[in-house]
Design an enzyme around this catalytic site. Structure first.
Site, PDB file in Angstrom:
ATOM      1  N   LYS A   9      -8.514  -0.817  -6.685  1.00  0.00           N
ATOM      2  CA  LYS A   9      -9.183  -1.766  -7.587  1.00  0.00           C
ATOM      3  C   LYS A   9      -8.213  -2.850  -8.032  1.00  0.00           C
ATOM      4  O   LYS A   9      -7.008  -2.609  -8.176  1.00  0.00           O
ATOM      5  CB  LYS A   9      -9.826  -1.035  -8.704  1.00  0.00           C
ATOM      6  CG  LYS A   9      -9.469  -0.876 -10.123  1.00  0.00           C
ATOM      7  CD  LYS A   9      -8.818  -1.651 -11.134  1.00  0.00           C
ATOM      8  CE  LYS A   9      -7.404  -1.598 -11.502  1.00  0.00           C
ATOM      9  NZ  LYS A   9      -6.916  -1.531 -12.796  1.00  0.00           N
ATOM     10  N   ASP A 136     -10.207   4.319 -16.075  1.00  0.00           N
ATOM     11  CA  ASP A 136     -10.595   3.528 -14.899  1.00  0.00           C
ATOM     12  C   ASP A 136     -11.510   4.302 -13.953  1.00  0.00           C
ATOM     13  O   ASP A 136     -12.024   3.737 -12.992  1.00  0.00           O
ATOM     14  CB  ASP A 136      -9.347   3.106 -14.103  1.00  0.00           C
ATOM     15  CG  ASP A 136      -8.726   1.827 -14.644  1.00  0.00           C
ATOM     16  OD1 ASP A 136      -9.367   1.147 -15.467  1.00  0.00           O
ATOM     17  OD2 ASP A 136      -7.593   1.509 -14.226  1.00  0.00           O
TER      18      ASP A 136
END
Ligand code: C5P
Length: 284
Positions: A9, A136
């Site tokens: 990411k 996350d």
């Protein structure tokens, strides 16, 4: 046995809105998954509990590894005693790099176990289980282009990043996330990313508009020697044709967004002369 991919990411923006009573920070971030991926294979075992193995000897094999912690959280949510399970991590995403490698492995474990066990949790429920593992992880369960708020678990889908190529470059130092949050708490004058402008550019399919607005508030609180190195990589990416560049997460990986593959490839090759961990990726 099942193999699941776990994409890295990037934070197109990372903004901190304030501190929270629970000790965490209130975030506003635009997240994007990219084609650099770990592969996570789940192998049911006869004994040994839940254990993670990888080619990297220094990664924890027990619940200190987010992948193991995710498997335990999954069986807890299912109300079942965890069986023995080998989690084989093929690591391609750099470790401690701001690219959510560990969180993405954890998310892949949740998706993989959901298939393997036939539990049938909807994605949102898996993301909720992920929130117990790390801030996350919920984003990594869903992936794509998303606005992340709250601790990182309040997720809103955004229009996809227009087609582009993204070069990642990780310098050879690591940064402690809690230390960076603490440094941000101490800072008086704070620069902010134009997150709403970046979202408007996404809505218009305007790659240049997005790339010009990438920004991460952690860059401003890095120790001076680390900040110089991050700026050096950002400048190198821009000079080599990137439309914009920023650090991702709590760093130290820097990314640059390119319109053309050939330009991105050239930048990747040139950066590789100086840095070991350089990757040419695209949004997924
Ligand atoms: O949730 P996670 O374990 O990934 O967070 C690591 C650390 O980062 C936390 O212990 C906290 O210090 C900090 N953090 C925070 N606010 C967030 C996310 C993380 O302060 N929204």
């Amino acid at each position: 046995m099942i193999t699941v991919s776990a994409p890295a990411k990037l934070n197109l923006t990372l903004d901190i809105l304030g501190t929270r009573p629970d000790g965490y920070h209130e975030m506003k971030m635009v997240m994007q998954s990219v084609s650099l991926m770990d592969r996570v294979t789940l192998v049911p075992a006869d004994s040994g509990g839940i254990c993670a193995v990888s080619g990297l000897g220094f990664l924890p094999r027990d619940r200190k590894n987010l992948a193991v912690s995710a498997a335990l959280a999954f069986y807890e949510a299912l109300g079942q005693t965890p069986p023995s399970l080998l989690i084989d991590l093929e690591k391609n995403i750099p470790v401690c790099a701001g690219t959510a490698g560990g969180s993405s492995d954890a998310a892949a474990v949740l998706r993989g176990l959901n298939d393997l066990t036939g539990a049938g949790f909807p994605q949102e429920a898996l993301a909720e289980i992920g929130a117990r593992v790390g801030s996350d992880v919920p984003y990594c369960v869903l992936g794509g282009t998303r606005l992340a708020e709250g601790r990182g678990e309040v997720l809103t889908p955004l229009p996809p990043l227009p087609p582009c190529f993204i070069v990642l470059c990780k310098p050879a130092f690591s940064i402690s996330t809690p230390v960076l949050f603490h440094a941000w708490d101490q800072k008086k004058k704070k620069l902010r990313p134009d997150t709403d402008g970046l979202i408007a550019a996404l809505e218009n399919g305007d790659l240049t508009g997005v790339a010009q607005r990438v920004y991460n508030v952690f860059e401003a609180v890095l120790p001076p020697n680390q900040r110089r190195e991050i700026d050096r990589i950002k400048n190198a990416l821009i000079q080599k044709g990137a439309l914009g560049a920023a650090m991702t997460g709590s760093g130290p990986t820097v990314f640059g967004i390119f319109r053309k593959e050939a330009t991105a490839k050239q930048a990747e090759e040139e950066l590789r002369e100086q840095y070991r961990e350089v990757f040419l990726t695209y949004p997924v």
